[in-house]
Design a protein around this motif. Structure first.
Motif, PDB file in Angstrom:
ATOM      1  N   TRP A 160       0.828  -1.216   0.000  1.00 37.95           N
ATOM      2  CA  TRP A 160       0.000   0.000   0.000  1.00 37.95           C
ATOM      3  C   TRP A 160       0.857   1.259   0.000  1.00 37.95           C
ATOM      4  O   TRP A 160       0.530   2.237  -0.684  1.00 37.95           O
ATOM      5  CB  TRP A 160      -0.971  -0.013   1.176  1.00 37.95           C
ATOM      6  N   LEU A 161       1.984   1.234   0.688  1.00 36.11           N
ATOM      7  CA  LEU A 161       2.866   2.400   0.676  1.00 36.11           C
ATOM      8  C   LEU A 161       3.661   2.479  -0.618  1.00 36.11           C
ATOM      9  O   LEU A 161       3.999   3.574  -1.085  1.00 36.11           O
ATOM     10  CB  LEU A 161       3.804   2.365   1.886  1.00 36.11           C
ATOM     11  N   ARG A 220       2.391   1.594  -3.517  1.00 35.23           N
ATOM     12  CA  ARG A 220       1.438   2.170  -4.473  1.00 35.23           C
ATOM     13  C   ARG A 220       1.190   3.649  -4.189  1.00 35.23           C
ATOM     14  O   ARG A 220       0.908   4.425  -5.109  1.00 35.23           O
ATOM     15  CB  ARG A 220       0.128   1.385  -4.450  1.00 35.23           C
ATOM     16  N   TYR A 221       1.290   4.040  -2.912  1.00 31.48           N
ATOM     17  CA  TYR A 221       1.222   5.461  -2.591  1.00 31.48           C
ATOM     18  C   TYR A 221       2.370   6.197  -3.280  1.00 31.48           C
ATOM     19  O   TYR A 221       2.182   7.273  -3.859  1.00 31.48           O
ATOM     20  CB  TYR A 221       1.284   5.660  -1.078  1.00 31.48           C
ATOM     21  N   SER A 273       1.653   6.522  -7.028  1.00 29.26           N
ATOM     22  CA  SER A 273       0.584   7.438  -7.411  1.00 29.26           C
ATOM     23  C   SER A 273       0.852   8.879  -7.031  1.00 29.26           C
ATOM     24  O   SER A 273       0.321   9.789  -7.669  1.00 29.26           O
ATOM     25  CB  SER A 273      -0.739   7.004  -6.768  1.00 29.26           C
ATOM     26  N   SER A 274       1.682   9.112  -6.011  1.00 29.39           N
ATOM     27  CA  SER A 274       1.742  10.458  -5.450  1.00 29.39           C
ATOM     28  C   SER A 274       3.134  11.041  -5.274  1.00 29.39           C
ATOM     29  O   SER A 274       3.254  12.232  -5.036  1.00 29.39           O
ATOM     30  CB  SER A 274       1.041  10.468  -4.076  1.00 29.39           C
ATOM     31  N   TYR A 327      -5.864   3.023   6.986  1.00 31.46           N
ATOM     32  CA  TYR A 327      -4.990   3.424   5.882  1.00 31.46           C
ATOM     33  C   TYR A 327      -5.592   4.594   5.107  1.00 31.46           C
ATOM     34  O   TYR A 327      -4.897   5.568   4.784  1.00 31.46           O
ATOM     35  CB  TYR A 327      -4.771   2.251   4.919  1.00 31.46           C
ATOM     36  N   ILE A 371      -3.852   8.161   4.551  1.00 33.19           N
ATOM     37  CA  ILE A 371      -3.522   8.578   3.183  1.00 33.19           C
ATOM     38  C   ILE A 371      -4.187   9.912   2.858  1.00 33.19           C
ATOM     39  O   ILE A 371      -3.551  10.831   2.330  1.00 33.19           O
ATOM     40  CB  ILE A 371      -3.961   7.501   2.172  1.00 33.19           C
ATOM     41  N   ALA A 421      -3.087  12.354  -0.056  1.00 36.27           N
ATOM     42  CA  ALA A 421      -3.153  11.651  -1.331  1.00 36.27           C
ATOM     43  C   ALA A 421      -4.543  11.055  -1.533  1.00 36.27           C
ATOM     44  O   ALA A 421      -5.413  11.128  -0.650  1.00 36.27           O
ATOM     45  CB  ALA A 421      -2.091  10.567  -1.384  1.00 36.27           C
ATOM     46  N   SER A 478      -6.791   8.063  -1.564  1.00 38.71           N
ATOM     47  CA  SER A 478      -6.764   6.713  -1.009  1.00 38.71           C
ATOM     48  C   SER A 478      -7.321   5.678  -1.974  1.00 38.71           C
ATOM     49  O   SER A 478      -6.911   4.516  -1.950  1.00 38.71           O
ATOM     50  CB  SER A 478      -7.533   6.665   0.318  1.00 38.71           C
ATOM     51  N   VAL A 508      -4.683   4.321  -4.160  1.00 36.03           N
ATOM     52  CA  VAL A 508      -3.735   3.480  -3.428  1.00 36.03           C
ATOM     53  C   VAL A 508      -4.358   2.137  -3.049  1.00 36.03           C
ATOM     54  O   VAL A 508      -3.746   1.076  -3.213  1.00 36.03           O
ATOM     55  CB  VAL A 508      -3.227   4.202  -2.165  1.00 36.03           C
TER      56      VAL A 508
END
Length: 396
Positions: free
Chosen positions: A137-138, A140-141, A144-145, A370, A374, A380, A382, A385
């Motif tokens: 998940w981090l 993908r964060y 994306s960001s 999460y 996020i 960001a 969510s 993500v």
């Protein structure tokens, strides 16, 4: 390049020495005093027993099901008429009293898995229990960001799945000094010099060379930046405390690290739990206490959010070895100076209302936590993500 050198370099590619190229772009940025928000995540690996961490001492069922493992009311650090903390968590009690701690009870996910590895994969990726994802998940964060002004790190020798994206991976190291020294060893220096003189293509070897150059450059950058701050805070000598000290050096020296990830292991307490868990929680408590004090003295506490979780809790009923076996839902700690809701976020688990296996029923989905972090802390999207919308919570 000789085959043996390529193979050695390929091995390095899977190690903690390599860093994505976006970090190199940070070198020309003056970050001191930026007031940048930091997220520090602590993973209690092994499945911490939440019921002996946040103790429902008013429920007689707790003591009926745990005649040996249960912590007597006289020892509990009472927070309310119903709930209290493990006696090892004196520093956490002070944070609670200062409205700097939010405790979320019964956090989990539908159809829980009791395998360490599988449940941790679910927490790391943010997937459903019947899905198998290869990115965290981090990670993908980051995909994306994150641009060249962001940095996500794990304070450890290896990189967890949570921080591996589809396009970008985070950086893993134990401390900036050792990371820097590792890139200055003779063989590494030779490879960097060779890479710098090559006409780098887009093949695998070219990618490895480019990453190696960025690694050396980033190690120098982090080493030089953290030299601007010398902590006056005395940290305990346990491993978690030293990891948090590294985080404090990064945060207090003005490095624009957005996420710091680390683990504190040993919580698989199938036997003689009280002493084992008590010692681990004491290490956690002392480490957190030193870390928070360090941040407060440097004016960075309000810019830092600390989240602590474990892959699952333990069974409500103790086993025959004065321990507990793998369970389901668990409590989760959020520490910060700007909490929207401090204290207990939701009610205690009802020990008279368990699932068919005698385990806790989750009240909150971990992906809601999460999504909240996020959206409200990292700023960001969510859904990008996590793959779908999860209702955020109001602890922030």
């Amino acid at each position: 390049m000789e085959r043996r050198d390529f193979l050695k370099l390929s091995a390095l590619a899977s190690s903690s020495l390599l860093v994505p190229s976006f970090l190199k772009g940070m070198e020309n940025i003056n970050l001191k005093g930026s007031g940048y928000k930091h997220l520090v995540i602590i993973q209690l690996s092994g499945g911490n027993d939440g019921l002996n961490t946040v103790i429902p001492f008013s429920q007689s069922e707790y003591y009926r099901l745990r005649p040996s493992v249960g912590i007597t009311g006289a020892k509990v650090l009472k927070l309310t008429q119903d709930l209290g903390l493990n006696p090892a968590l004196k520093g956490m009690r002070a944070l609670y009293d200062n409205s700097e701690l939010c405790i979320l009870n019964s956090v989990g996910y539908p159809n829980p898995n009791r395998s360490h590895f599988r449940s941790m994969d679910i927490w790391h990726t943010g997937s459903n229990s019947n899905e198998y994802w290869t990115s965290g998940w981090l990670g993908r964060y980051m995909d994306s960001s994150c641009s060249n002004t962001y940095n996500v790190v794990e304070i450890d020798k290896t990189l967890s799945l949570a921080l591996k994206g589809n396009q970008k991976n985070a950086l893993a190291f134990t401390n900036t000094s050792d990371f820097y020294k590792g890139t200055r060893e003779a063989y590494m220096k030779k490879l960097v010099e060779k890479a710098s003189s090559e006409n780098l293509g887009e093949d695998n070897l070219g990618y490895l060379y480019k990453t190696l150059i960025d690694t050396s450059s980033s190690a120098t950058f982090l080493h030089d930046k953290t030299k601007t701050y010398t902590s006056k805070q005395a940290y305990p000598r346990n491993k978690l405390a030293q990891k948090l000290k590294t985080s404090a050096e990064l945060i207090n020296s003005g490095v624009e690290t957005k996420v710091h990830y680390m683990s504190h292991s040993g919580f698989d307490t199938h036997a003689f739990q009280q002493q084992k868990q008590g010692n681990l929680l004491k290490q956690y408590d002392e480490a957190i206490t030193a870390f928070v004090k360090d941040l407060k003295e440097n004016g960075t506490f309000n810019d830092t959010l600390i989240l602590t979780f474990s892959e699952f809790g333990r069974r409500v009923k103790e086993n025959g070895s004065k321990g507990t076996d793998h369970g389901t839902a668990n409590n989760l700690f959020v520490i910060g100076g700007n909490l929207n809701k401090a204290g207990f976020y939701n009610s205690a688990p009802d020990l008279l209302s368990l699932d068919g296996n005698g385990d806790l029923i989750h009240q909150l989905d971990f992906r809601q936590v999460y999504a909240t972090v996020i959206e409200k802390w990292l700023g960001a999207d969510s859904k990008k993500v996590l793959g779908k919308d999860f209702q955020s919570l109001n602890f922030l």
